[in-house]
Every structure is written in C-alpha cells, then in structure tokens.
Design an enzyme around this catalytic site. Structure first.
Site, PDB file in Angstrom:
ATOM      1  N   CYS A 238     -16.267   2.047   1.195  1.00 45.96           N
ATOM      2  CA  CYS A 238     -15.083   1.202   1.404  1.00 45.96           C
ATOM      3  C   CYS A 238     -14.578   1.291   2.843  1.00 45.96           C
ATOM      4  CB  CYS A 238     -13.989   1.614   0.436  1.00 45.96           C
ATOM      5  SG  CYS A 238     -13.529   3.345   0.564  1.00 45.96           S
TER       6      CYS A 238
ATOM      7  N   ARG B 133     -13.490  -8.379   2.082  1.00 48.07           N
ATOM      8  CA  ARG B 133     -12.075  -8.120   1.754  1.00 48.07           C
ATOM      9  C   ARG B 133     -11.251  -9.344   2.115  1.00 48.07           C
ATOM     10  NH1 ARG B 133     -10.022  -2.963   1.774  1.00 48.07           N
ATOM     11  NH2 ARG B 133      -8.098  -4.001   1.175  1.00 48.07           N
TER      12      ARG B 133
ATOM     13  N   ASP C 201     -17.147   7.414  -0.722  1.00 47.89           N
ATOM     14  CA  ASP C 201     -15.830   7.310  -0.085  1.00 47.89           C
ATOM     15  C   ASP C 201     -15.507   8.707   0.461  1.00 47.89           C
ATOM     16  OD1 ASP C 201     -13.252   6.582   0.671  1.00 47.89           O
ATOM     17  OD2 ASP C 201     -12.445   6.490  -1.366  1.00 47.89           O
TER      18      ASP C 201
ATOM     19  N   ARG D  53       0.884  -1.187   0.000  1.00 52.78           N
ATOM     20  CA  ARG D  53       0.000   0.000   0.000  1.00 52.78           C
ATOM     21  C   ARG D  53       0.907   1.218   0.000  1.00 52.78           C
ATOM     22  NH1 ARG D  53      -5.113   1.648   3.635  1.00 52.78           N
ATOM     23  NH2 ARG D  53      -5.996   0.283   2.060  1.00 52.78           N
TER      24      ARG D  53
ATOM     25  N   HIS E 177      -7.554   0.911  -6.202  1.00 51.45           N
ATOM     26  CA  HIS E 177      -7.751   0.090  -4.998  1.00 51.45           C
ATOM     27  C   HIS E 177      -8.479  -1.193  -5.416  1.00 51.45           C
ATOM     28  CE1 HIS E 177      -7.845  -0.984  -0.923  1.00 51.45           C
ATOM     29  NE2 HIS E 177      -8.660  -0.081  -0.420  1.00 51.45           N
TER      30      HIS E 177
ATOM     31  N   GLN F 131     -10.189  -3.778  -2.888  1.00 49.50           N
ATOM     32  CA  GLN F 131     -11.425  -3.217  -2.345  1.00 49.50           C
ATOM     33  C   GLN F 131     -12.593  -3.505  -3.285  1.00 49.50           C
ATOM     34  OE1 GLN F 131     -12.027  -1.407   0.600  1.00 49.50           O
ATOM     35  NE2 GLN F 131     -14.131  -1.754  -0.033  1.00 49.50           N
TER      36      GLN F 131
END
Ligand code: CP
Ligand code: NVA
Length: 317
Positions: free
Chosen positions: A275, A303, A235, A113, A140, A143
């Site tokens: 998310c 996830r 988000d 990440r 992402h 996700q």
C-alpha cells in the site's frame, strides 16, 4: 465513450468499510472507476461533482490519500479543503458531533483519516453528508478498493485469485479480508504469533465469504501463505501510532519480509503489492519492490481513480 449512469443507490451513503457494501456494489465502484480512468487518460472533462466541496480531515500523516483525494475532487469539478486536525477546534475540545453538524452546513462530503475507528462512525452519525474513511487503526477501505481494481486490471478477474498478505494483522489486512470476502478472492494472512488480525473482523469476513466462496485463512508461516499465490501483499510492520514498538517489531517480524526467495515460491506470474509507504529492507526488499512483478505504483495511481468513483457515487446529484 458511452455516457455514465451512476447507480442512485449510493447517493448520500458513507464509505467506511467494504463490509457495508454488496458484491454488486463493489463491482459498480469498479465500473465507474474504469470509466473515470479512461476519461482522465483521454483528458476529457468529467465534472460529475461540479461546484461540490470535500473536507479532508487528517490527524495522521499522508502522501497518497491527501494528494489523490485533493486532485480527484478537483478533476471532478469540485474543491477539496485540507483540514489538519491540529488546526480544527476538535483539538481544543469541540465534540465530533458539533464538528460534524457544522461541517455539514458547508461541505458536500468529508474524508477523514484518524486513529480511532469509532471517531469515524461518530462523525458519520452526526454528519448529514457522506463520510469517507481515509484510514483508521481498524480499516483502510479506499486502499483495498484501489488494490482490488489493480488486481482486476492485471489479472482480468478477482474471483478465485489467491492473495497472500505477509506481515502485521493491521488495518490494511482487515480491509483485504473484507474485500476478498466480498469478491470471492482467497486471502491468507501470514503474521508472527501475537500479530494476528482482529478476531471480530475475521469472523465478519468469514460470514461474507460464505456467499462469495472466498477462503480466508490466518497462518504463522509465510511460506504456507505464498505457495500458489497470485498476489503477494505486504505493509509496514509498525503502523502509524505504533512508532514506540518499531524496534521490538523489527525483531519479531524477522522472516516476514518479501524477498526474491519468498517471491519464487508464489506462482511465476504473481504480482507484488504494497500500500506504501514502504520500509525498504524490512517488509520488502529493494529487489522485489523495484522488480518486474511489482505493481505498487499502479496501486498508488488507482487510489485516485477508485476514490473519484466513490466520491462521484456518494456525492453526486
Ligand atoms: N497508502 C496510503 O494510504 O498512503 P498515505 O499514508 O501516503 O496516504
Ligand atoms: N498500516 C499502515 C498503512 C499506511 C497507509 C498504517 O496504518 O500506518
């Protein structure tokens, strides 16, 4: 439960963008995810990565990604190492190439990440083991794989669903465009003028959408996006690394909050996704995120299952 056969076509590959995979491969990840989720529900062993190690490099904060990858590799019989970029020699000038080549001698896979997407591409180029993208400023993908699996569980299909994303044209919106384009799910991004998704991503996603039939749109009116939607998604307005713009964005994103009034304009059985982490009272109200249509914690759980599938597919054998 029947035995699981893993598609050998994934072995050794990186998982950096949904764009890199075919629709059939995306469906294969979901098939493996369902199998693994059921195994875990029954508490039956499923040690597909026995004795394997995953390094997890973080230059940004994380709750879900860190915990789900670490627990996921453990449940698969492997071992996860948390590698804070602060403590690696990377911070002191060691190149990404040398880091990749060194880590490839110890590990069986790397999850990273970080900020710059190019760093992940570089890591993957120099590593001889699979690299999994755990979020960059651009994308992402893990996700959105978890989100699409959640939508599949809740709605029984993905093709033909309408997803309305309300907010910033950020990494999550980009992966939603790539994901929707692959599986034939319509995606409309509604954002304030100036906060549209990256034009190159939209162009690439539209090319993918030609094969799947997905309709991808970018608009500036949340109401237009939400009308007839099966899924509302949002988000944070300021992603990690944009903290300095927080106040400015708070003003410019006014009107881009998923509240009960906006939700009422979607289909009556619409589900609400985020998310996480959420800034309650900004992009989403407490009433909506805690309400009966919200599936945000199912997304968070998935996830784990979808990433176990990705790790198994690219790292097993
Ligand atoms: N959604 C997500 O990636 O959460 P974290 O930042 O907590 O990992
Ligand atoms: N867009 C957000 C997602 C966090 C999981 C960020 O990049 O901070």
């Amino acid at each position: 439960m029947s035995d699981l056969k893993l598609d050998p076509g994934f072995k050794g590959r990186d998982f950096i963008s949904i764009h890199d995979f075919t629709q059939e491969e995306v469906n294969e990840v979901f098939r493996v995810t369902s199998w693994l989720k059921e195994k875990q529900r029954r508490r039956e062993p499923h040690q597909l990565l026995l004795g394997k190690s995953l390094g997890m490099i973080f230059t940004k904060s994380s709750t879900r990604t860190r915990v789900s990858f670490e627990v996921g590799i453990y449940q698969l019989g492997g071992y996860g190492l948390f590698l804070s970029a602060n403590d690696l020699q990377l911070r002191r000038g060691e190149t990404i190439g040398d880091t990749a080549r060194t880590l490839s001698r110890y590990l069986d896979g790397i999850m990273i990440r970080t900020f710059d997407h190019q760093d992940v591409l570089d890591l993957a180029e120099y590593a001889s083991i699979p690299v999994i993208n755990g979020l960059t400023d651009l994308l992402h993908p893990c996700q959105v794989m978890g989100d699409m699996f959640t939508a599949l569980e809740k709605k029984g299909r993905l093709k033909g669903l309408k997803l309305a994303y309300i907010g910033d044209g950020n990494n999550v919106s980009h992966s939603l465009l790539f994901g929707g384009a692959k599986v034939g799910m319509d995606v409309t991004i509604a954002c304030p003028a100036g906060y549209e998704p990256n034009a190159r991503i939209v162009e690439l996603a539209r090319k993918d959408a030609e094969a799947s039939g997905a309709v991808l749109q970018v608009v500036n009116d949340p109401r237009q996006a939400v009308s007839g939607a099966d899924i509302l998604y949002t988000d944070v307005w300021a992603s990690m690394g944009m903290e300095a713009e927080q106040e400015k964005r708070r003003r410019e994103f006014a009107g881009f909050c998923i509240d009960s009034r906006l939700l009422a304009e979607a289909k009556p059985d619409a589900i609400v996704m985020h998310c996480l982490p959420a800034h309650r009272g900004e992009e989403i109200t407490d009433e909506v995120i805690d309400g009966p249509q919200s599936v945000v914690f199912d997304e968070a759980e998935n996830r784990l299952h979808v990433q176990k599938a990705i790790m198994a597919l690219v790292m097993a054998g």
